[in-house]
Design an enzyme around this catalytic site. Structure first.
Site, PDB file in Angstrom:
ATOM      1  CG  ASP A   1      -0.203  -0.071   2.539  1.00  0.00           C
ATOM      2  OD1 ASP A   1       1.030  -0.266   2.515  1.00  0.00           O
ATOM      3  OD2 ASP A   1      -0.848   0.086   3.599  1.00  0.00           O
ATOM      4  CD  GLU A   2       5.620   0.937   1.823  1.00  0.00           C
ATOM      5  OE1 GLU A   2       6.607   1.028   1.047  1.00  0.00           O
ATOM      6  OE2 GLU A   2       5.689   0.426   2.945  1.00  0.00           O
TER       7      GLU A   2
END
Length: 340
Positions: free
Chosen positions: A237-238
């Site tokens: 989720d980066e």
């Protein structure tokens, strides 16, 4: 003894039969095709052909005086098609003029749309045409194969630089962009975006919901930046965003606030609402800097955003942000994340 005109038409498709005055009595089918609609029968052969060698041939008498001599000529038309000729007296004061293209046959085939039926069956030109056709087919096949290989190469490179879930660039692509920008000492800003509360979405609604959220977030990021900017998914989720030529804090803060605001809006999924937010760290490149150093700066700024309460953005500032675990500078309040 005169040769049957029908035999001439079949054996010599590029012949011209001349009478004693030098007028054309009969023209072969291929020669007629070369005339492009002009009527040849009845014309003086010197009105149709320009004899280049021997230059002395300016009349029918001169033509008959050089039996067996190869003639170099060209048509008196807009293409000035070059021909080779050979004249044979017919025994009645006239002559039969047999013609060929010589080395200009390829151009003639192209210009006049000729096929093998336009030549004598035993003419070596037929073999040449087959060779030319085979070469053309081989070259076309080679071009087609090269295009396919190039397309496959581009597709493979595209896959190697693309995140399959979101369609964004991946870390490899982002590193490539960063290295090029840094090598050229181009000014730009680097944003590191980390999704808050994303784990809860996966835990409560499943990974399919998480994948849906990631795709929606990817669309938001692409909509909020320019086409010249780079958006990459570099972790679960980066995300990293490379903003070309933007170093102004006010502009970058505006972009970051819009991203956070849109990402915080509930994302529908199968009757449920997925609620996340985003924390953003920003570093600015203004000169000679290494990629690892720049990424570490965005990581530190992102860490400060997380410590500040999430759902906010923070610029890297050497005096304000230390190594992970160190307290933030008191001047960097949660209400003014864009300062510093």
């Amino acid at each position: 003894m005169m040769v049957d005109p029908e035999i001439l038409m079949r054996l010599l498709p590029m012949h011209a039969r001349l009478n004693p005055t030098g007028h054309i009595l009969q023209a072969g089918p291929t020669l007629t095709k070369l005339s492009e609609g002009r009527r040849l029968v009845g014309c003086r052969f010197l009105e149709v052909f320009e004899i280049c060698r021997p230059r002395a041939i300016k009349s029918m008498e001169a033509l008959l005086a050089t039996p067996g001599r190869k003639l170099h000529m060209r048509l008196r038309d807009r293409r000035r098609t070059q021909l080779k000729g050979f004249a044979v007296p017919d025994g009645s004061g006239g002559a039969v003029l047999d013609l060929s293209f010589g080395i200009s046959v390829v151009d003639a085939v192209r210009d006049y749309g000729l096929t093998s039926t336009d030549f004598s069956p035993t003419d070596l030109t037929i073999e040449m045409l087959y060779l030319v056709e085979a070469k053309s087919a081989a070259m076309e096949a080679s071009r087609t194969l090269n295009k396919r290989l190039e397309g496959a190469k581009i597709a493979a490179e595209e896959r190697a630089f693309t995140d399959t879930l979101t369609g964004l660039r991946n870390r490899r692509a982002c590193d490539h962009v960063l290295d090029r920008r840094l090598r050229n000492r181009e000014p730009f800003a680097l944003m590191q975006v980390d999704l808050d509360f994303f784990k809860q979405v996966n835990d409560s609604l499943g990974h399919a919901a998480g994948d849906h959220v990631l795709r929606q977030v990817a669309g938001i990021m692409l909509n909020e930046v320019r086409q010249i900017d780079t958006v990459a998914r570099v972790g679960g989720d980066e995300f990293l965003i490379v903003l070309d030529g933007i170093t102004d804090h006010a502009i970058l803060s505006s972009i970051a606030r819009r991203l956070i605001e849109r990402i915080e809006s509930p994302i529908p999924y199968e009757g449920e609402e997925c609620r996340i937010s985003a924390s953003i760290g920003i570093a600015i490149n203004r000169g000679d800097q290494a990629r690892d150093s720049l990424c570490q700066q965005t990581d530190l700024a992102l860490y400060a955003s997380k410590r500040g309460g999430r759902g906010r953005h923070q610029f890297y500032n050497r005096t304000a942000i230390g190594a992970p675990g160190l307290p933030r500078d008191p001047s960097l309040t949660a209400g003014h994340p864009e300062e510093g």
